[in-house]
Structures are given as C-alpha cells and as structure tokens.
Write a protein that holds these residues in place. Structure first.
Motif, PDB file in Angstrom:
ATOM      1  N   VAL A 106       0.853  -1.187   0.000  1.00  0.00           N
ATOM      2  CA  VAL A 106       0.000   0.000   0.000  1.00  0.00           C
ATOM      3  C   VAL A 106       0.891   1.241   0.000  1.00  0.00           C
ATOM      4  O   VAL A 106       2.087   1.164   0.317  1.00  0.00           O
ATOM      5  CB  VAL A 106      -0.955   0.020   1.217  1.00  0.00           C
ATOM      6  CG1 VAL A 106      -1.860  -1.205   1.185  1.00  0.00           C
ATOM      7  CG2 VAL A 106      -0.186   0.065   2.533  1.00  0.00           C
ATOM      8  N   PRO A 107       0.362   2.401  -0.367  1.00  0.00           N
ATOM      9  CA  PRO A 107       1.188   3.613  -0.383  1.00  0.00           C
ATOM     10  C   PRO A 107       1.800   3.887   0.992  1.00  0.00           C
ATOM     11  O   PRO A 107       1.114   3.777   2.021  1.00  0.00           O
ATOM     12  CB  PRO A 107       0.202   4.710  -0.776  1.00  0.00           C
ATOM     13  CG  PRO A 107      -0.855   3.993  -1.555  1.00  0.00           C
ATOM     14  CD  PRO A 107      -0.988   2.664  -0.905  1.00  0.00           C
ATOM     15  N   PRO A 108       3.103   4.222   1.045  1.00  0.00           N
ATOM     16  CA  PRO A 108       3.743   4.522   2.326  1.00  0.00           C
ATOM     17  C   PRO A 108       2.994   5.619   3.099  1.00  0.00           C
ATOM     18  O   PRO A 108       2.508   6.583   2.515  1.00  0.00           O
ATOM     19  CB  PRO A 108       5.145   4.986   1.920  1.00  0.00           C
ATOM     20  CG  PRO A 108       5.389   4.330   0.587  1.00  0.00           C
ATOM     21  CD  PRO A 108       4.043   4.315  -0.085  1.00  0.00           C
ATOM     22  N   ARG A 109       2.865   5.402   4.428  1.00  0.00           N
ATOM     23  CA  ARG A 109       2.250   6.357   5.350  1.00  0.00           C
ATOM     24  C   ARG A 109       0.760   6.608   5.076  1.00  0.00           C
ATOM     25  O   ARG A 109       0.177   7.562   5.596  1.00  0.00           O
ATOM     26  CB  ARG A 109       2.987   7.699   5.337  1.00  0.00           C
ATOM     27  CG  ARG A 109       4.506   7.603   5.417  1.00  0.00           C
ATOM     28  CD  ARG A 109       4.972   6.962   6.701  1.00  0.00           C
ATOM     29  NE  ARG A 109       4.641   7.750   7.883  1.00  0.00           N
ATOM     30  CZ  ARG A 109       4.821   7.368   9.138  1.00  0.00           C
ATOM     31  NH1 ARG A 109       5.288   6.142   9.382  1.00  0.00           N
ATOM     32  NH2 ARG A 109       4.512   8.149  10.147  1.00  0.00           N
ATOM     33  N   SER A 110       0.163   5.754   4.293  1.00  0.00           N
ATOM     34  CA  SER A 110      -1.262   5.938   3.981  1.00  0.00           C
ATOM     35  C   SER A 110      -2.129   5.295   5.047  1.00  0.00           C
ATOM     36  O   SER A 110      -1.690   4.396   5.768  1.00  0.00           O
ATOM     37  CB  SER A 110      -1.599   5.324   2.621  1.00  0.00           C
ATOM     38  OG  SER A 110      -1.375   3.917   2.630  1.00  0.00           O
ATOM     39  N   GLU A 111      -3.365   5.794   5.171  1.00  0.00           N
ATOM     40  CA  GLU A 111      -4.343   5.163   6.056  1.00  0.00           C
ATOM     41  C   GLU A 111      -5.100   4.094   5.277  1.00  0.00           C
ATOM     42  O   GLU A 111      -5.580   4.339   4.169  1.00  0.00           O
ATOM     43  CB  GLU A 111      -5.319   6.194   6.623  1.00  0.00           C
ATOM     44  CG  GLU A 111      -4.763   6.979   7.789  1.00  0.00           C
ATOM     45  CD  GLU A 111      -5.849   7.676   8.594  1.00  0.00           C
ATOM     46  OE1 GLU A 111      -7.033   7.620   8.196  1.00  0.00           O
ATOM     47  OE2 GLU A 111      -5.515   8.265   9.637  1.00  0.00           O
TER      48      GLU A 111
ATOM     49  N   GLY B 207       5.136   0.897   3.185  1.00  0.00           N
ATOM     50  CA  GLY B 207       3.800   0.508   2.751  1.00  0.00           C
ATOM     51  C   GLY B 207       3.305  -0.778   3.377  1.00  0.00           C
ATOM     52  O   GLY B 207       2.553  -1.522   2.755  1.00  0.00           O
ATOM     53  N   ARG B 208       3.706  -1.012   4.623  1.00  0.00           N
ATOM     54  CA  ARG B 208       3.333  -2.255   5.298  1.00  0.00           C
ATOM     55  C   ARG B 208       2.639  -1.965   6.625  1.00  0.00           C
ATOM     56  O   ARG B 208       2.866  -0.934   7.267  1.00  0.00           O
ATOM     57  CB  ARG B 208       4.577  -3.116   5.562  1.00  0.00           C
ATOM     58  CG  ARG B 208       5.298  -3.551   4.294  1.00  0.00           C
ATOM     59  CD  ARG B 208       6.597  -4.245   4.636  1.00  0.00           C
ATOM     60  NE  ARG B 208       7.320  -4.648   3.434  1.00  0.00           N
ATOM     61  CZ  ARG B 208       8.567  -5.107   3.437  1.00  0.00           C
ATOM     62  NH1 ARG B 208       9.225  -5.214   4.591  1.00  0.00           N
ATOM     63  NH2 ARG B 208       9.141  -5.463   2.307  1.00  0.00           N
ATOM     64  N   VAL B 209       1.816  -2.935   7.059  1.00  0.00           N
ATOM     65  CA  VAL B 209       1.167  -2.900   8.370  1.00  0.00           C
ATOM     66  C   VAL B 209       1.296  -4.287   8.982  1.00  0.00           C
ATOM     67  O   VAL B 209       0.837  -5.270   8.399  1.00  0.00           O
ATOM     68  CB  VAL B 209      -0.328  -2.513   8.274  1.00  0.00           C
ATOM     69  CG1 VAL B 209      -0.969  -2.562   9.657  1.00  0.00           C
ATOM     70  CG2 VAL B 209      -0.499  -1.147   7.638  1.00  0.00           C
TER      71      VAL B 209
END
Length: 456
Positions: A45-50, A84-86
């Motif tokens: 996912v886009p870095p630092r995105s919610e 882009g990771r969680v």
C-alpha cells in the motif's frame, strides 16, 4: 551475460511490481487450528497511507440455547509504515471496533451486523473469516482464513456406558495421556464440544456431562439418564470416567488429568483432593468452597452440591438467589456473584468446613480466575486456593485476570462483544476476555503437556 542481467532486471522489476500490489497476508493460513497464533499483515500500500481492514464471519456462540449463526463484522484503520506495510502484531488500530495494537483485534472485536437475519444451522461456514482491505472507499485486496476447531483426523466416538459422554483422540498405536473434561452449571452435552479441540493437541479426551437440567423454555431434558439437579453429586462420579478410560488401548491410565470449568472446576478440585488417581488438574474459574445444591425439587439451602462416600459435604448457602433472579422479570441486570458473596458474609462459621482441602492435592495444579467474574468471584476464590496451598508449602500455577469475566473457555479468536449484552452478566470487557482466553488456552495446553509428560 547481458541476457542474464536482463532477465535478472526483469525479475527484480516483476518482484517490485508484485510487492506493490496491495495484499493481506495471513500466516500460517489459509487453514489454522483455532487457538494457534495467526499473523496478519498488509503490504503493497502507499507509504504512510491510512488503510481500513475489515473482517466478517458468521458466528454462533457455544450455548445451551444452540442459537442460529449471526453475521459479525469488525473494522480497524491503520497507518502504513514507510515501506507501505502494516504488521498487526505491532501496528495500532487508530479507530474502529478496537484501538491499539492487538494481533487478535479483528477477530474478537467483531460485532453483530444489524438488519441481517440469522442463518439456518449448517447453511453457512462459521469457521471462515473474510478480510477486505480498503484505501479511501476503494477495495484493494481480499483474503480469508478458516479457523477449524479441531484437526480432521481426530477420531470421535459416543460413550454408550456414560450418558452423553464423548471420547476423542488422534489415530495411532502409542498410548496417550488423557483428560477428563467437566463442564459447568449449564449442564447437558455442551461440554462435549471441548473434546476434539483438546484431542487435536495430542491428548485422549473424555468429555463427561454430569447432569442435565430441564430446558428453561420447554422443560425437556437433553440427557434424561443424568440427574436433573446438581445436588449431593458424588465426587466418585469421576471414578466412572477413569474406569472407562482404563479400558482404552490408546490411553495411558497412569496419566489422566482433570479439567473443569466453573462448577466443574469445583468437582475436579474435590476429586483431586479425595481421589488417588488424578495426575494433574486444571480448574478454570473455580470456587474454593462447596455451596448449596439446586435443581427441580431442591429447596435452596437444604442440600449440598456434592457428596463423598455417600455423605453430603458441608456447604455454604447462597443468600438472595431467588431475589437476584427476579431481575429477569424487572429487566434489571442479574449478577449471581452477589449471592455467593452474601452467603460467604452471612455464614462465616460455615466457610471453614465447606472449604475444599486443596492442600491434599499433591499433583500439578493450574487455577484460572477472573476478578471481574460476575457469575461468582472466581478471581478471589482462585487466590484463596493459591494461598491455602502456599501455607502448606505447595506450589500452584495460577492465572488470574484483572479485567476478565467468567467466560474464559475459548481461544481468543471468537467475538467477545456480546457476552454482557443480555440481563445475565458474566463480566469482563471484550478485549480483556479475549486476551484472557488466548493466554488461558495456550497455557492450559502447555501445562497439561508438561504435567503429563508430553504427548506422542
């Protein structure tokens, strides 16, 4: 060489492209034995995105009422890291059905979806959890995992000579340590749902119903061959379980443990104190005292819950029980804990004779209590057990959860949000109950393996 470099470069580009695709990763999925650790993560996912992760499951809690499955759903918002990771083991949920870092949060925080009708039993897969990943309002990825309650190779049979009982074990010729599992005051066959899950961890398991009360709605009894009341129940009831297990070629009859929950915990503590054969004991949300019996035709305060060698054991009467139950009519919270605390306070002279002589238990003992238990004060009573044994120079393995309630027999991966929505309160917060369940389940398996000398 140029060709190899070109291929390598194309491969690296393809790997980057694949990694850049949003994905929900479930390890060790897609099928996991319920209770084993699950690692959820998001990548690409886009870095630092919610990002928003939602989970959905058809679920029916274990209950004597056998409710039809309802659709449950959870949702949590995370902020991706610079890559882009969680990782749900460390990343906190910013908002949603739970907040903070909790790897089991998407599972236990599910809530019933309003406006969705219950499903017919068997028409939906209650083991499957479906996940969706959204950025803004756009779906980016989906995934699913099945939480199977037991391994498919577990063999389960009904025990004809023990009404309602179920025996479960893995196949094989080696003798296994055994567990006799006793349920609580719900009675009936509900305890048998524990047989196959425990057997999946290498034990031979006999789930033994000990009484079968009338259904509160229909008056019918599920297992008519069992007592309708819990009064003067012989502690020697456990001997019948041992005798049957001793006939099984797959059971090591010298390694039989007792596992009891709630009133069943009181029975196994008495059994371990007065019978010679138990090799280990697990007492979940237990009592340190014997109380008065109840059931059809039993006048409160007149009979004990248990007997030994044909004689009723001394007991402490409950106080205010019938008045507490009137809360159902008045639409007020019913907190049975108060009747036990009031009984203990009103009859201090009866406490010592009614105490379980836990100092006589000379085998490994695990007690699991909860301070916010609203059925009875299992946290305080578990501490009493530990202290009595300590005074006798005996060690006790204890798990006592501050904010959890009575409903601890699960794995921490089932919804816990509806435990206290009805009038009868069991206690605990949804988060605390799930955390306690997960730790208690894991520690119970570890304790039994250690105490019984391992499994094949």
């Amino acid at each position: 060489m140029t060709t190899l470099r070109t291929i390598a470069a194309l491969g690296a580009f393809a790997a980057f492209t694949a990694a850049a695709e949003p994905v929900i990763r479930i390890e060790p999925g897609p099928v996991v034995l319920d209770g084993n650790a699950i690692h959820l993560s998001i990548a690409g996912v886009p870095p630092r995105s919610e990002v928003t992760l939602s989970a959905q499951r058809w679920f029916a809690p274990v209950s004597t009422q056998r409710p039809r499955p309802r659709l449950f759903r959870s949702e949590a918002v995370f902020k991706a890291d610079d890559d882009g990771r969680v990782d749900l083991r460390t990343a906190p949920s910013l908002r949603g059905t739970y907040v903070g870092a909790d790897p089991r949060g998407p599972f236990w925080s599910m809530q019933p979806l309003a406006g969705v009708e219950r499903a017919e039993p068997g028409s939906v897969d209650t083991s499957e959890v479906r996940f969706e990943l959204h950025i803004a309002t756009k779906q980016q990825a989906t995934s699913r995992v099945r939480l199977v309650p037991s391994l498919p190779e577990v063999l389960t049979i009904a025990v004809d000579s023990l009404p309602g009982a179920v025996f479960a074990t893995l196949p094989g010729t080696k003798k296994r340590p055994a567990i006799v599992v006793i349920g609580g005051s719900e009675g009936g066959s509900l305890v048998t749902t524990a047989a196959a899950p425990l057997a999946s961890h290498g034990f031979a398991v006999l789930a033994l119903p000990v009484f079968s009360p009338p259904d509160s709605r229909t008056g019918t009894r599920e297992i008519p061959a069992l007592p309708a009341e819990w009064a003067d129940m012989p502690v020697e009831t456990l001997d019948r379980a041992r005798a049957w297990l001793a006939t099984r070629p797959e059971v090591d009859s010298k390694r039989i443990a007792l596992h009891g929950t709630s009133m069943g915990a009181l029975l196994v503590l008495l059994g371990a104190a007065h019978l010679e054969w138990p090799a280990a004991v697990v007492a979940s949300v237990p009592s340190d005292l014997v109380w008065d019996g109840w059931g059809p035709g039993v006048e409160l305060g007149t009979r004990s819950t248990f007997s030994l060698r044909g004689k009723p054991l001394p007991f402490v009467p409950l106080v205010g029980y019938e008045e507490e139950l009137k809360g159902f009519e008045r639409q007020e919270p019913v907190i049975l804990r108060r009747t036990f605390e009031q009984g203990r306070a009103k009859y201090p002279d009866r406490v010592a004779p009614a105490r379980v002589p836990v100092e006589r238990i000379r085998v490994p003992l695990l007690v699991i209590g909860a301070d916010d238990d609203q059925m009875w004060p299992s946290g305080a009573m578990a501490r009493n057990i530990v202290e009595s044994r300590k005074a006798a120079g005996l060690q006790t393995e204890a798990l006592i959860f501050r904010d959890a309630g009575h409903s601890l027999y699960d794995t921490g991966y089932a919804p816990t949000t509806t435990y206290n929505t009805g009038l009868r309160k069991t206690g605990g917060t949804p988060e605390a109950n799930a955390r306690a369940q997960a730790e208690a389940w894991t520690r119970t398996i570890e304790f039994l393996r250690r105490a019984l000398g391992g499994t094949p």
